[in-house]
Scaffold this active site. Structure first.
Site, PDB file in Angstrom:
ATOM      1  N   ASN A   1       0.868  -1.182   0.000  1.00  0.00           N
ATOM      2  CA  ASN A   1       0.000   0.000   0.000  1.00  0.00           C
ATOM      3  C   ASN A   1       0.900   1.225   0.000  1.00  0.00           C
ATOM      4  OD1 ASN A   1      -1.826   2.024   0.462  1.00  0.00           O
ATOM      5  ND2 ASN A   1      -2.326   1.409   2.576  1.00  0.00           N
ATOM      6  N   TRP A   2       1.039   1.836  -1.179  1.00  0.00           N
ATOM      7  CA  TRP A   2       1.989   2.957  -1.292  1.00  0.00           C
ATOM      8  C   TRP A   2       1.405   4.282  -0.806  1.00  0.00           C
ATOM      9  CZ3 TRP A   2       4.651   1.895  -6.712  1.00  0.00           C
ATOM     10  CH2 TRP A   2       5.500   0.788  -6.569  1.00  0.00           C
ATOM     11  N   LYS A   3       0.137   4.295  -0.484  1.00  0.00           N
ATOM     12  CA  LYS A   3      -0.509   5.517   0.031  1.00  0.00           C
ATOM     13  C   LYS A   3      -0.207   6.706  -0.894  1.00  0.00           C
ATOM     14  CE  LYS A   3      -0.322   3.488   4.601  1.00  0.00           C
ATOM     15  NZ  LYS A   3      -0.298   3.658   6.032  1.00  0.00           N
TER      16      LYS A   3
ATOM     17  N   GLY B   1       2.576  -1.019   4.404  1.00  0.00           N
ATOM     18  CA  GLY B   1       2.675   0.380   4.014  1.00  0.00           C
ATOM     19  C   GLY B   1       4.133   0.802   3.897  1.00  0.00           C
ATOM     20  N   GLY B   2       4.654   1.426   4.955  1.00  0.00           N
ATOM     21  CA  GLY B   2       6.007   2.007   4.946  1.00  0.00           C
ATOM     22  C   GLY B   2       7.080   1.089   4.363  1.00  0.00           C
TER      23      GLY B   2
ATOM     24  N   GLU C   1      -7.133   5.113   7.345  1.00  0.00           N
ATOM     25  CA  GLU C   1      -6.866   6.513   6.967  1.00  0.00           C
ATOM     26  C   GLU C   1      -8.058   7.097   6.197  1.00  0.00           C
ATOM     27  OE1 GLU C   1      -3.038   5.853   5.126  1.00  0.00           O
ATOM     28  OE2 GLU C   1      -2.279   5.278   7.100  1.00  0.00           O
TER      29      GLU C   1
ATOM     30  N   GLY D   1       2.172   2.420  10.936  1.00  0.00           N
ATOM     31  CA  GLY D   1       3.232   3.423  10.865  1.00  0.00           C
ATOM     32  C   GLY D   1       3.889   3.750  12.190  1.00  0.00           C
TER      33      GLY D   1
ATOM     34  N   GLU E   1      -5.958  -4.458  10.615  1.00  0.00           N
ATOM     35  CA  GLU E   1      -4.932  -3.436  10.824  1.00  0.00           C
ATOM     36  C   GLU E   1      -5.269  -2.613  12.067  1.00  0.00           C
ATOM     37  OE1 GLU E   1      -2.768  -2.376   6.930  1.00  0.00           O
ATOM     38  OE2 GLU E   1      -4.573  -1.183   6.989  1.00  0.00           O
TER      39      GLU E   1
ATOM     40  N   HIS F   1      -9.834   1.524   4.475  1.00  0.00           N
ATOM     41  CA  HIS F   1      -8.578   1.688   5.224  1.00  0.00           C
ATOM     42  C   HIS F   1      -8.801   2.715   6.333  1.00  0.00           C
ATOM     43  CE1 HIS F   1      -4.490   2.834   6.202  1.00  0.00           C
ATOM     44  NE2 HIS F   1      -4.100   1.695   5.664  1.00  0.00           N
TER      45      HIS F   1
ATOM     46  N   SER G   1       2.923  -1.849  10.568  1.00  0.00           N
ATOM     47  CA  SER G   1       4.355  -1.938  10.907  1.00  0.00           C
ATOM     48  C   SER G   1       5.002  -3.284  10.574  1.00  0.00           C
ATOM     49  CB  SER G   1       4.578  -1.577  12.380  1.00  0.00           C
ATOM     50  OG  SER G   1       4.172  -0.247  12.628  1.00  0.00           O
TER      51      SER G   1
HETATM   52  P1  PGA Z   1       2.436   0.461   7.733  1.00  0.00           P
HETATM   53  O1  PGA Z   1       1.015   0.715   7.036  1.00  0.00           O
HETATM   54  O2  PGA Z   1       2.963  -0.842   7.188  1.00  0.00           O
HETATM   55  O3  PGA Z   1       3.275   1.648   7.317  1.00  0.00           O
HETATM   56  O4  PGA Z   1       2.215   0.401   9.192  1.00  0.00           O
HETATM   57  C1  PGA Z   1       0.123  -0.345   6.802  1.00  0.00           C
HETATM   58  C2  PGA Z   1      -1.142   0.186   6.191  1.00  0.00           C
HETATM   59  O5  PGA Z   1      -1.560   1.309   6.535  1.00  0.00           O
HETATM   60  O6  PGA Z   1      -1.755  -0.490   5.352  1.00  0.00           O
END
Ligand code: PGA
Length: 249
Positions: A8-10, A229-230, A96, A170, A164, A94, A208
Site C-alpha cells: 500500500n503505497w498511500k 505500508g512504509g 486513513e 506506521g 490493521e 482503510h 508496521s
Molecule cells: P504500515 O502501514 O505498514 O506503514 O504500518 C500499513 C497500512 O496502513 O496499510
C-alpha cells in the site's frame, strides 16, 4: 497462490520512484511466486507501474474506489474504471480513509458491493483504535465493523480482510503474533458463521510489518499474508518480506 502480500503505497511515488522500486524489488526477490503479490500505487501511476513490472504476474490494484458508479462525484474513481484498466483489487475502508475522509461503515458497504459487481477483489480493512485496544474492546469493534460492512453483500461474494490495528499503522508497534493469530481466527469464525455465503479467501495482517518481524508473523497459522505500508516503499525491503513469506507459507 492468490493475493497474499499487498504493498500500500498511500500518497507516495513518482515515475522515478516506480523505476527504482522495480529494479530493487526484482534484484532481491528470490522466488518465482509473483502471483501472490499486489501493489496499490496512487491510481495515476497504474499504467506506468504496469510497464515497469512487465508481465511478471504481480497484480495491480487501487487504494480506494467511489461508493457510486458514475456521475457527480468530482475527483473520484469508480470500480468500473479500475476494472477497465485491468486492476484486480481495491483496498476498502482503510483506517486513513475512515479517519481523514470520514468514511462510514455504510459507505464501505456500498464500495464492497460495487467492487464485487465488477469482479474487483475487495480488501476490507478493519481495526481497533489504541483506546479501544486498551479497553479490551478489540473483538467487539471488529465484529461490529464486519457486520456493518458485509450485511448487504450478495451471496457468493469473494473477499479478503486485512486486520490493521490503527495504533500499529506506521508506529513500529505490533501486537504479539499469537494475539494477531487469535484475532484472525475470530475474524474467520465470525465471517463463516454470520455470512456463510461469502467466500473469505484470506485474512492479512497490516501495521508496521517489516523484514525484521515478518517471520514471527508468517509462522502463525491464521496470518495468511500482509498489507504493508512504509516497508513496501523500498523495493528491496518488500522483496525480503516476500522471500520470508515464501519460505514459511
Ligand atoms: P504500515 O502501514 O505498514 O506503514 O504500518 C500499513 C497500512 O496502513 O496499510
Amino acid at each position: 497462490m492468490p493475493l497474499r502480500l499487498i504493498a500500500n503505497w498511500k500518497l507516495n511515488g513518482s515515475l522515478e520512484f516506480n523505476d527504482q522500486w522495480a529494479e530493487n524489488f526484482f534484484k532481491n526477490f528470490s522466488n518465482s511466486n509473483l502471483k501472490s503479490i499486489g501493489i496499490a500505487p496512487a491510481s495515476l501511476y497504474i499504467d506506468h507501474i504496469r510497464k515497469v513490472i512487465g508481465d511478471s504476474g504481480i497484480e495491480i490494484g487501487v487504494q480506494n474506489i467511489c461508493d457510486v458508479e458514475s456521475g457527480a462525484r468530482t475527483g473520484e474513481i469508480s470500480a468500473t474504471m479500475i476494472k477497465d484498466l485491468g486492476c484486480k483489487f481495491s483496498l476498502i475502508g482503510h483506517s486513513e480513509r475512515r479517519i481523514f475522509f470520514n468514511e462510514s461503515n455504510q459507505t464501505i458497504s456500498k464500495k464492497l458491493i460495487l467492487a464485487n459487481n465488477n469482479s474487483v477483489m475487495p480488501i476490507l480493512c478493519i481495526g481497533e483504535s489504541a483506546e479501544e485496544n486498551e479497553r479490551n474492546d478489540t473483538h467487539d469493534v471488529l465484529k461490529f465493523q464486519i457486520d456493518e460492512a458485509l450485511k448487504d453483500l450478495f451471496e457468493a461474494s469473494s473477499l479478503i480482510i486485512a486486520y490493521e490495528p490503527v495504533w500499529a499503522i506506521g508506529s513500529g508497534k505490533i501486537p504479539n503474533p499469537e494475539e494477531i493469530n487469535s484475532v484472525h481466527k475470530m475474524i474467520k469464525d465470525v465471517v463463516q458463521s454470520r455470512f456463510p455465503k461469502i467466500d473469505l479467501k484470506s485474512v492479512l495482517y497490516g501495521g508496521s510489518v517489516s523484514s525484521e518481524n515478518a517471520s514471527s508473523l508468517f509462522a502463525q497459522e491464521h496470518i495468511d499474508g500482509a498489507l504493508i505500508g512504509g516497508a513496501s516503499l523500498d523495493g528491496k525491503e518488500f522483496a525480503q518480506i516476500a522471500n520470508v513469506f515464501n519460505e514459511l507459507k
